[in-house]
Design an enzyme around this catalytic site. Structure first.
Site, PDB file in Angstrom:
ATOM      1  N   LEU A  26      47.608  50.831  48.131  1.00  0.00           N
ATOM      2  CA  LEU A  26      47.399  51.855  47.111  1.00  0.00           C
ATOM      3  C   LEU A  26      45.998  51.808  46.528  1.00  0.00           C
ATOM      4  O   LEU A  26      45.412  52.835  46.238  1.00  0.00           O
ATOM      5  CB  LEU A  26      48.423  51.703  45.979  1.00  0.00           C
ATOM      6  N   GLY A  29      43.378  47.286  41.213  1.00  0.00           N
ATOM      7  CA  GLY A  29      43.443  47.381  39.771  1.00  0.00           C
ATOM      8  C   GLY A  29      42.249  46.702  39.138  1.00  0.00           C
ATOM      9  O   GLY A  29      41.234  46.444  39.786  1.00  0.00           O
ATOM     10  N   ASN A  31      41.957  43.679  38.173  1.00  0.00           N
ATOM     11  CA  ASN A  31      41.700  42.329  38.685  1.00  0.00           C
ATOM     12  C   ASN A  31      42.618  41.979  39.850  1.00  0.00           C
ATOM     13  O   ASN A  31      42.988  40.822  40.014  1.00  0.00           O
ATOM     14  CB  ASN A  31      41.871  41.287  37.571  1.00  0.00           C
ATOM     15  N   LEU A  33      44.621  43.483  43.893  1.00  0.00           N
ATOM     16  CA  LEU A  33      44.919  44.467  44.923  1.00  0.00           C
ATOM     17  C   LEU A  33      46.337  44.984  44.733  1.00  0.00           C
ATOM     18  O   LEU A  33      47.249  44.220  44.409  1.00  0.00           O
ATOM     19  CB  LEU A  33      44.765  43.835  46.305  1.00  0.00           C
ATOM     20  N   ASP A 152      40.196  50.104  29.500  1.00  0.00           N
ATOM     21  CA  ASP A 152      39.834  50.622  30.824  1.00  0.00           C
ATOM     22  C   ASP A 152      40.562  51.930  31.105  1.00  0.00           C
ATOM     23  O   ASP A 152      41.074  52.149  32.201  1.00  0.00           O
ATOM     24  CB  ASP A 152      40.159  49.595  31.904  1.00  0.00           C
TER      25      ASP A 152
END
EC number: 2.7.11.24
Length: 720
Positions: A26, A29, A31, A33, A152
């Site tokens: 997908l 993120g 920090n 995968l 974020d």
């Protein structure tokens, strides 16, 4: 399937055993995968995020993220089901056990797509953008009430299920706890928010910010949904600040002085009037949306709306429901952040010195947690001292750069979006019960088919505005606009045709006047006799005989034409008087004069209006552009026919009266009533309509719509 799993496991190090199959990448993120997989135990597709624990900093980030996402439970936040270790092993609730692992897997709710992928297709409609913005603010209200900063927010971290239009906030890898009762100035990490969504205060003071940075990012996302492009897309921080100053006014003098000390080149004496205000950057949005956005995108964070205040703005009143906008019942405090740091330091100290003190009698869980640490040392965030900056970690979004042949998402929806207020997991070794709890728990009150939300709308607006049907609402509005344009066009063309009718009538009147002048000259019998005697006395040549014959023929034609015109006018006069005799003595003279003088005009108008009716009927049949147009057109016709119910005994009489209003008859009736000038006319319409029926041509009678009218007001309403 097995080969694909082995390939992904070898390349990316995904080691979850045989329980999770059909892995698909997908993206990344904050920090880790992210992959999607199918859980064979419950046959559900989930999203799995892998976090690699390589150093104390990564362990701290993982501890913080896991602690935050385990406690946050909201309809607009991605749900977390399990925290797994290598090979799918179960982890205990003791976060200190993470320090013994080299990786950890977060099993969470699978969402169909994200907002960044949706915006790649183009801008959203304002109704869709408002709906997504409401859900974003609803989630932010809960997050901020828990004393958590996301740090974020961007379209790639807002996940959407397109089937029910539910938006959820995800990827808390860079989130942190911020207790408002303590000062965090100087102890916050720099540049965590993606550059394009950083607030002006974050650009000026990277280590000093509040919850307002999330609200600025939310405002930029809302503008991006409306335009389809980033609102402030600077190549570097200086250009980013310049773009902001070109559109956002600086109201307070202290802010201008701070800018003057940092970037004096771009500072003017008057910063209250920007060069390119938001009205130019967002030309197509409504005035309410612009006012809403201007109160969020403020230079000073003190002037910026909070999430709760933004939900109370009039622009959000269509969805706002304060009793269904919950806050956290168990917010974080400074102790939670301190405990994590102390636990990490103690555990790592224990691991690093385990070989030296392998005979220690204290177990891992018996180690002391609380020591006399200096508060400044505790609040210092080591993330700012890392070799790889957090800015680089946040800026790169590999999800947008995946190969096109890879499947990004699965078509099937993953889970229901409801969840219990507080998770209660009785069996820590398996999470299938969590899926059941997820599907059977309460649902969000503003979602589809939610009775509390709909009841609130009924109570507030007396009508239900389903937020999940914006396309139908927009189709209805488009249909209304198209119908209005069509009616304007039809009205204009009819006026033009009426102008042609008037021109034809004027031409006929001119020809009639010319004929009357010719008839008025008469025939001079004495001159004719004198001329005849004179000609008879002379020698009759062939030329004279021809002239005489021509004169006789012209006289006979003139007499014949005069007789025909007199007979036609006399016939029309007698016919009109016989018909108008039913109106009574009150209107006898005026009606007679108007009707007799307009006999030929009435026939011309009737014939023309019949043709107009046919043209409009054909035009109406060919101008349907959608099923809504045809549907509402039929509905209007049916409602018109049902206004006057017909009884069985009077069906024949009303049927005859319905035929009286032809295309020419309607125009003739209104014209004659206006010319008579009798606004007090309130007698039944049956008798005058029957009289006027005799003057209509058969063609006009045949094309008349069968619509019954019993009163004069109903006739005028139909004509208008």
């Amino acid at each position: 399937m097995a080969e694909k799993f082995e390939s992904l496991m070898n390349i990316h190090g995904f080691d979850l055993g045989s329980r999770y199959m059909d892995l698909k990448p997908l993206g990344c993120g904050g920090n880790g995968l992210v992959f999607s997989a199918v859980d064979n135990d419950c046959d559900k597709r989930v999203a799995i995020k892998k976090i690699v624990l390589t150093d104390p900093q990564s362990v701290k980030h993982a501890l913080r993220e896991i602690k935050i996402i385990r406690r946050l439970d909201h309809d607009n936040i991605v749900k977390v089901f399990e925290i797994l270790g290598p090979s799918g092993s179960q982890l205990t609730d003791d976060v200190g056990s993470l320090t013994e692992l080299n990786s950890v897997y977060i099993v969470q709710e699978y969402m169909e797509t994200d907002l960044a992928n949706v915006l790649e297709q183009g801008p959203l409609l304002e109704e869709h953008a408002r709906l997504f913005m409401y859900q974003l603010l609803r989630g932010l209200k809960y997050i901020h009430s828990a004393n958590v900063l996301h740090r974020d927010l961007k379209p790639a971290n807002l996940f959407i299920n397109t089937e029910d239009l539910v938006l959820k906030i995800g990827d808390f890898g860079l989130a942190r706890i911020m207790d408002p009762h303590y000062s965090h100035k100087g102890h916050l990490s720099e540049g965590l928010v993606t550059k394009w969504y950083r607030s002006p205060r974050l650009l000026l003071s990277p280590n000093n910010y509040t919850k307002a940075i999330d609200m600025w990012a939310a405002g930029c996302i809302f503008a991006e949904m409306l335009t389809g492009k980033t609102l402030f897309a600077g190549a570097h921080e200086l250009e980013q600040m310049q773009l902001i100053l070109d559109s956002i006014p600086v109201v307070h003098e202290e802010d201008r002085q701070e800018l003057l000390s940092v970037i004096p080149v771009y500072i003017r004496n008057d910063m209250t009037e920007p060069h390119r205000p938001l009205t130019q950057l967002l030309p197509g949005i409504s005035r309410e949306a612009l006012d809403f956005l201007e109160q969020i995108l403020t230079f000073s964070p003190m002037d910026r709306l909070t999430a709760e205040e933004a939900l109370s703005h009039p622009y959000m009143s269509i969805y706002s429901f304060p009793t269904d906008e919950p806050i956290s019942s168990h917010p974080f405090h400074i102790e939670d952040e301190v405990d994590d740091i102390l636990l990490m330091d103690e555990t790592h100290s224990h691991i690093y010195n385990w070989e030296r003190y392998h005979d220690c009698q204290f177990s891992e869980h018996d180690w002391p947690i609380h020591n006399n640490f200096d508060i400044d040392e505790v609040q210092l965030d080591p993330r700012a001292l890392s070799d790889v900056t957090d800015e680089e970690e946040v800026q790169v979004d590999p999800r947008k750069y995946l190969d096109g042949d890879r499947e990004k998402y699965l078509e099937d929806p993953a889970f229901d979006t409801s969840y219990s207020a507080e998770p209660c997991w009785q069996y820590p070794d398996h999470h299938e019960n969590k899926y059941c709890d997820l599907e059977c728990s309460h649902t969000c009150n503003y979602k589809t088919r939610s009775s509390p939300y709909l009841d609130n709308l009924v109570w507030r607006e007396s009508e239900v505005n389903h937020y999940y049907e914006p396309k139908l609402i927009i189709d209805l509005s488009n249909w209304k606009e198209q119908s209005k344009e069509k009616s304007d066009k039809r009205g204009k063309s009819k006026c033009e045709r009426n102008g042609l009718v008037k021109a034809q009538i004027a031409l006929e009147e001119a020809s009639q006047q010319l004929a009357e002048r010719e008839r008025g000259q008469g025939f001079d019998f004495d001159s004719f006799i004198a001329g005849t005697i004179q000609l008879s006395a002379q020698h009759q040549s062939a030329d004279v005989v021809d002239k005489l014959n021509d004169l006789n023929s012209s006289v006979s034609q003139l007499e014949l034409k005069s007789l025909i015109s007199k007979s036609v006018s006399r016939e029309k006069q007698e016919k009109g008087r016989a018909n108008l005799a039913q109106l009574g003595a009150l209107y006898q003279s005026s009606w007679d004069s108007q009707f007799v003088s307009g006999g030929e005009e009435c026939f011309l108008i009737s014939q023309f209006c019949c043709e107009v009716r046919k043209d409009e009927h054909a035009e109406k049949e060919n101008t349907y552009t959608s099923y809504l147009d045809k549907f509402f057109s039929r509905k209007e016709d049916s409602e018109m026919l049902e206004t006057e119910p017909v009884e069985e005994g009077k069906r024949g009489e009303r049927g005859r009266e319905a035929g009286l209003l032809s295309g020419g008859g309607e125009f003739l009736l209104s014209k004659q009533l206006e010319s008579i000038g009798t606004p007090q006319f309130h007698s039944p319409v049956g008798s005058p309509l029957k009289s006027i029926q005799a003057t209509l041509t058969p063609s006009a009678m045949k094309s008349s719509p069968q619509i019954p009218h019993k009163t004069y007001s109903s006739i005028l309403k139909h004509l208008n």
